[in-house]
Design a protein around this motif. Structure first.
Motif, PDB file in Angstrom:
ATOM      1  N   ALA A 228     -18.875   6.320 -10.924  1.00 30.33           N
ATOM      2  CA  ALA A 228     -17.733   6.094 -11.815  1.00 30.33           C
ATOM      3  C   ALA A 228     -16.764   5.084 -11.210  1.00 30.33           C
ATOM      4  O   ALA A 228     -16.226   4.218 -11.918  1.00 30.33           O
ATOM      5  CB  ALA A 228     -17.025   7.417 -12.094  1.00 30.33           C
ATOM      6  N   ILE A 229     -16.540   5.185  -9.906  1.00 37.53           N
ATOM      7  CA  ILE A 229     -15.664   4.223  -9.229  1.00 37.53           C
ATOM      8  C   ILE A 229     -16.272   2.822  -9.287  1.00 37.53           C
ATOM      9  O   ILE A 229     -15.582   1.836  -9.568  1.00 37.53           O
ATOM     10  CB  ILE A 229     -15.428   4.654  -7.773  1.00 37.53           C
ATOM     11  CG1 ILE A 229     -14.654   5.973  -7.731  1.00 37.53           C
ATOM     12  CG2 ILE A 229     -14.663   3.568  -7.003  1.00 37.53           C
ATOM     13  CD1 ILE A 229     -14.563   6.597  -6.343  1.00 37.53           C
ATOM     14  N   SER A 230     -17.574   2.737  -9.033  1.00 37.55           N
ATOM     15  CA  SER A 230     -18.251   1.445  -9.035  1.00 37.55           C
ATOM     16  C   SER A 230     -18.222   0.791 -10.412  1.00 37.55           C
ATOM     17  O   SER A 230     -18.201  -0.440 -10.521  1.00 37.55           O
ATOM     18  CB  SER A 230     -19.705   1.618  -8.575  1.00 37.55           C
ATOM     19  OG  SER A 230     -19.768   2.038  -7.233  1.00 37.55           O
ATOM     20  N   GLY A 231     -18.241   1.612 -11.453  1.00 34.57           N
ATOM     21  CA  GLY A 231     -18.281   1.068 -12.807  1.00 34.57           C
ATOM     22  C   GLY A 231     -16.927   0.738 -13.397  1.00 34.57           C
ATOM     23  O   GLY A 231     -16.847   0.189 -14.505  1.00 34.57           O
ATOM     24  N   ALA A 232     -15.863   1.046 -12.666  1.00 33.53           N
ATOM     25  CA  ALA A 232     -14.513   0.821 -13.196  1.00 33.53           C
ATOM     26  C   ALA A 232     -13.994  -0.561 -12.815  1.00 33.53           C
ATOM     27  O   ALA A 232     -14.090  -0.972 -11.654  1.00 33.53           O
ATOM     28  CB  ALA A 232     -13.564   1.887 -12.664  1.00 33.53           C
ATOM     29  N   CYS A 233     -13.428  -1.269 -13.780  1.00 39.08           N
ATOM     30  CA  CYS A 233     -12.743  -2.516 -13.453  1.00 39.08           C
ATOM     31  C   CYS A 233     -11.462  -2.231 -12.679  1.00 39.08           C
ATOM     32  O   CYS A 233     -11.124  -2.956 -11.744  1.00 39.08           O
ATOM     33  CB  CYS A 233     -12.407  -3.276 -14.739  1.00 39.08           C
ATOM     34  SG  CYS A 233     -13.837  -3.857 -15.659  1.00 39.08           S
ATOM     35  N   ILE A 234     -10.758  -1.178 -13.075  1.00 37.56           N
ATOM     36  CA  ILE A 234      -9.488  -0.815 -12.450  1.00 37.56           C
ATOM     37  C   ILE A 234      -9.482   0.676 -12.153  1.00 37.56           C
ATOM     38  O   ILE A 234      -9.835   1.493 -13.012  1.00 37.56           O
ATOM     39  CB  ILE A 234      -8.291  -1.157 -13.368  1.00 37.56           C
ATOM     40  CG1 ILE A 234      -8.204  -2.667 -13.598  1.00 37.56           C
ATOM     41  CG2 ILE A 234      -6.979  -0.625 -12.781  1.00 37.56           C
ATOM     42  CD1 ILE A 234      -7.150  -3.066 -14.623  1.00 37.56           C
ATOM     43  N   GLY A 235      -9.072   1.043 -10.954  1.00 38.36           N
ATOM     44  CA  GLY A 235      -8.839   2.433 -10.604  1.00 38.36           C
ATOM     45  C   GLY A 235      -7.344   2.685 -10.558  1.00 38.36           C
ATOM     46  O   GLY A 235      -6.615   1.982  -9.847  1.00 38.36           O
ATOM     47  N   ALA A 236      -6.870   3.652 -11.332  1.00 36.40           N
ATOM     48  CA  ALA A 236      -5.446   3.986 -11.367  1.00 36.40           C
ATOM     49  C   ALA A 236      -5.148   5.073 -10.347  1.00 36.40           C
ATOM     50  O   ALA A 236      -5.818   6.106 -10.313  1.00 36.40           O
ATOM     51  CB  ALA A 236      -5.053   4.462 -12.761  1.00 36.40           C
ATOM     52  N   HIS A 237      -4.136   4.829  -9.514  1.00 30.87           N
ATOM     53  CA  HIS A 237      -3.794   5.808  -8.474  1.00 30.87           C
ATOM     54  C   HIS A 237      -2.301   6.100  -8.483  1.00 30.87           C
ATOM     55  O   HIS A 237      -1.475   5.178  -8.369  1.00 30.87           O
ATOM     56  CB  HIS A 237      -4.192   5.297  -7.092  1.00 30.87           C
ATOM     57  CG  HIS A 237      -3.636   6.141  -5.980  1.00 30.87           C
ATOM     58  ND1 HIS A 237      -4.109   7.411  -5.714  1.00 30.87           N
ATOM     59  CD2 HIS A 237      -2.636   5.916  -5.097  1.00 30.87           C
ATOM     60  CE1 HIS A 237      -3.420   7.929  -4.709  1.00 30.87           C
ATOM     61  NE2 HIS A 237      -2.519   7.040  -4.315  1.00 30.87           N
ATOM     62  N   VAL A 238      -1.968   7.383  -8.622  1.00 29.35           N
ATOM     63  CA  VAL A 238      -0.584   7.858  -8.523  1.00 29.35           C
ATOM     64  C   VAL A 238      -0.624   9.201  -7.794  1.00 29.35           C
ATOM     65  O   VAL A 238      -1.415  10.072  -8.149  1.00 29.35           O
ATOM     66  CB  VAL A 238       0.075   8.055  -9.900  1.00 29.35           C
ATOM     67  CG1 VAL A 238       1.562   8.380  -9.731  1.00 29.35           C
ATOM     68  CG2 VAL A 238      -0.113   6.843 -10.793  1.00 29.35           C
ATOM     69  N   ASN A 239       0.217   9.375  -6.791  1.00 25.31           N
ATOM     70  CA  ASN A 239       0.330  10.663  -6.123  1.00 25.31           C
ATOM     71  C   ASN A 239       1.070  11.667  -6.994  1.00 25.31           C
ATOM     72  O   ASN A 239       1.751  11.300  -7.956  1.00 25.31           O
ATOM     73  CB  ASN A 239       1.111  10.520  -4.806  1.00 25.31           C
ATOM     74  CG  ASN A 239       0.411   9.645  -3.800  1.00 25.31           C
ATOM     75  OD1 ASN A 239      -0.794   9.735  -3.615  1.00 25.31           O
ATOM     76  ND2 ASN A 239       1.180   8.784  -3.157  1.00 25.31           N
ATOM     77  N   GLY A 259     -14.949  -0.071  -4.025  1.00 22.49           N
ATOM     78  CA  GLY A 259     -15.002  -1.413  -4.590  1.00 22.49           C
ATOM     79  C   GLY A 259     -14.271  -1.611  -5.887  1.00 22.49           C
ATOM     80  O   GLY A 259     -14.413  -2.663  -6.527  1.00 22.49           O
ATOM     81  N   ALA A 260     -13.464  -0.641  -6.306  1.00 24.39           N
ATOM     82  CA  ALA A 260     -12.669  -0.830  -7.523  1.00 24.39           C
ATOM     83  C   ALA A 260     -11.420  -1.657  -7.211  1.00 24.39           C
ATOM     84  O   ALA A 260     -10.893  -1.603  -6.103  1.00 24.39           O
ATOM     85  CB  ALA A 260     -12.271   0.527  -8.099  1.00 24.39           C
ATOM     86  N   PHE A 261     -10.957  -2.410  -8.195  1.00 26.08           N
ATOM     87  CA  PHE A 261      -9.633  -3.018  -8.107  1.00 26.08           C
ATOM     88  C   PHE A 261      -8.630  -1.906  -8.376  1.00 26.08           C
ATOM     89  O   PHE A 261      -8.697  -1.233  -9.416  1.00 26.08           O
ATOM     90  CB  PHE A 261      -9.492  -4.132  -9.137  1.00 26.08           C
ATOM     91  CG  PHE A 261      -8.079  -4.615  -9.308  1.00 26.08           C
ATOM     92  CD1 PHE A 261      -7.531  -5.524  -8.424  1.00 26.08           C
ATOM     93  CD2 PHE A 261      -7.294  -4.146 -10.351  1.00 26.08           C
ATOM     94  CE1 PHE A 261      -6.217  -5.967  -8.575  1.00 26.08           C
ATOM     95  CE2 PHE A 261      -5.986  -4.578 -10.520  1.00 26.08           C
ATOM     96  CZ  PHE A 261      -5.449  -5.490  -9.624  1.00 26.08           C
ATOM     97  N   VAL A 262      -7.681  -1.703  -7.478  1.00 24.97           N
ATOM     98  CA  VAL A 262      -6.790  -0.546  -7.569  1.00 24.97           C
ATOM     99  C   VAL A 262      -5.378  -0.968  -7.953  1.00 24.97           C
ATOM    100  O   VAL A 262      -4.802  -1.880  -7.351  1.00 24.97           O
ATOM    101  CB  VAL A 262      -6.752   0.228  -6.232  1.00 24.97           C
ATOM    102  CG1 VAL A 262      -5.762   1.396  -6.315  1.00 24.97           C
ATOM    103  CG2 VAL A 262      -8.143   0.756  -5.884  1.00 24.97           C
ATOM    104  N   LEU A 263      -4.836  -0.289  -8.948  1.00 30.63           N
ATOM    105  CA  LEU A 263      -3.421  -0.332  -9.265  1.00 30.63           C
ATOM    106  C   LEU A 263      -2.825   0.979  -8.769  1.00 30.63           C
ATOM    107  O   LEU A 263      -3.150   2.057  -9.291  1.00 30.63           O
ATOM    108  CB  LEU A 263      -3.195  -0.484 -10.765  1.00 30.63           C
ATOM    109  CG  LEU A 263      -3.417  -1.870 -11.362  1.00 30.63           C
ATOM    110  CD1 LEU A 263      -3.270  -1.846 -12.881  1.00 30.63           C
ATOM    111  CD2 LEU A 263      -2.440  -2.878 -10.764  1.00 30.63           C
ATOM    112  N   ALA A 264      -1.962   0.910  -7.763  1.00 29.14           N
ATOM    113  CA  ALA A 264      -1.438   2.107  -7.111  1.00 29.14           C
ATOM    114  C   ALA A 264       0.072   2.163  -7.222  1.00 29.14           C
ATOM    115  O   ALA A 264       0.751   1.147  -7.074  1.00 29.14           O
ATOM    116  CB  ALA A 264      -1.841   2.140  -5.637  1.00 29.14           C
ATOM    117  N   LYS A 265       0.592   3.353  -7.439  1.00 29.86           N
ATOM    118  CA  LYS A 265       2.045   3.541  -7.420  1.00 29.86           C
ATOM    119  C   LYS A 265       2.546   3.293  -6.008  1.00 29.86           C
ATOM    120  O   LYS A 265       2.034   3.853  -5.043  1.00 29.86           O
ATOM    121  CB  LYS A 265       2.391   4.972  -7.852  1.00 29.86           C
ATOM    122  CG  LYS A 265       3.880   5.321  -7.724  1.00 29.86           C
ATOM    123  CD  LYS A 265       4.738   4.494  -8.659  1.00 29.86           C
ATOM    124  CE  LYS A 265       6.225   4.856  -8.515  1.00 29.86           C
ATOM    125  NZ  LYS A 265       6.837   4.293  -7.272  1.00 29.86           N
TER     126      LYS A 265
END
Length: 347
Positions: A228-239, A259-265
């Motif tokens: 699922a991570i490999s198939g995602a263009c963007i991984g959303a991360h918020v604590n 290997g996902a591009f991550v948008l993190a808070k």
């Protein structure tokens, strides 16, 4: 290190299939072994479950805990470890640690806490006071709770990855999505911060987003999680909480290493770990998240460049061998040589 160490890990090993590739203990053990050390693992709660006919830990503890403590101490007495590494399994307490110290007076006892809000988790702070060193995946208020309790040495230590498994996979179309979220929408311990819930609620409305573990969606684990991570263009991360210095849940490490591009808070001093615009992109509001997501979904070259850099950086700087080496250095010197370690952490 000057010589190979015998390292005895006391943990709560449950062998849940869904946790196969997220459990930190196999990763850390691999790191220690690859550095030439010997590792043994004692699953405290598993031994208690085998000894007790009761499923309830509240019934098992008064009747069988002393028996498990004796078994644990007998193994330590026989193995003569240089280091005992405590992962705070349930039921284990300060009494257990004092019993262990009695049979291993020259052993260094180190513990690791990867969860927030230690004050809400029973006797964990009192247990930690019996350690020589306490590491935690934050250097803010939660680690400060241990320092205030006068735990001897309290130090930040980040989550780790295992590049042997935590990497990008070639996946089928069923795993491909624009935006991925895995995990709950909120944490029961603190509802004062609602950015995570607001973001997930909005993601759940969109057809190009895939969510697991919230909003009535099933959890995901094993290789499916990695795919699922490999198939995602963007991984959303918020604590669950985003005001604590250098605190990130292990979701961030999983996404970056996968290997996902991550948008993190953004959290305080997070650039000491991962640099904005180089290894990932940080955001501060829900509107900013979607503005960035839309831009990077329409600029594939820039997105892939950051995703590749984030994966390489995480594999190089946060792999299990390097983190295991930091722990060994910490035991030997009282500090360790990482870019984020400024030499003032309770030394």
């Amino acid at each position: 290190m000057s010589k190979a160490k015998r390292i005895f890990i006391v943990a709560d090993v449950k062998h849940k299939p869904i946790k196969t590739f997220v459990d930190q203990i196999p990763k850390l053990s691999k790191g220690f072994v690859r550095l030439g050390n010997d590792v043994r693992i004692f699953s405290y709660c598993s031994e208690l479950s085998q000894a007790s006919p009761f499923k309830s830990k509240s019934l098992s503890k008064p009747l069988f805990k002393s028996q498990i403590d004796k078994l644990l101490c007998d193994q330590i007495k026989t193995y003569k470890p240089d280091i005992v590494y405590i992962c705070f399994p349930k039921i284990l307490d300060g009494t257990t640690l004092r019993r262990m110290r009695k049979v291993a007076p020259n052993t260094v006892f180190i513990g690791n806490d990867g969860d927030p809000w230690p004050k809400l988790r029973g006797e964990i702070i009192e247990t930690a006071k019996e350690l020589d060193i306490l590491t935690a995946t934050n250097d803010g208020e939660f680690l400060q709770d241990y320092r205030d309790a006068e735990v001897p040495l309290c130090v930040f230590m980040p989550n780790m990855c295992d590049p042997d498994n935590d990497h990008r996979y070639e996946v089928a179309s069923e795993w491909q999505t624009d935006i991925l979220w895995t995990g709950s929408a909120w944490h029961h311990a603190d509802t004062s911060e609602n950015l995570r819930e607001k973001l997930i609620t909005e993601l759940a409305k969109r057809d190009n987003c895939t969510l697991y573990g919230c909003c009535g969606r099933p959890q995901i684990g094993g290789f499916d999680y990695l795919y699922a991570i490999s198939g995602a263009c963007i991984g959303a991360h918020v604590n669950a909480v985003n005001s604590v210095r250098m605190y990130h849940s292990d979701r961030l490490t999983h996404y970056l290493a996968g290997g996902a591009f991550v948008l993190a808070k953004r959290v305080p001093d997070t650039d000491l770990l991962f640099q904005d615009g180089v290894h990932l992109k940080y955001f501060d509001t829900v509107d900013e998240f979607f503005e960035l997501a839309d831009w990077y979904l329409n600029h594939e070259t820039e997105r892939k460049k950051i995703a590749d850099a984030g994966m390489q950086w995480t594999h190089e700087r946060f792999n299990c061998v390097r983190i295991a080496g930091y722990i060994l250095e910490l035991v030997e010197k009282g500090s360790y040589s990482a870019p984020w370690f400024d030499g003032t952490q309770d030394l």
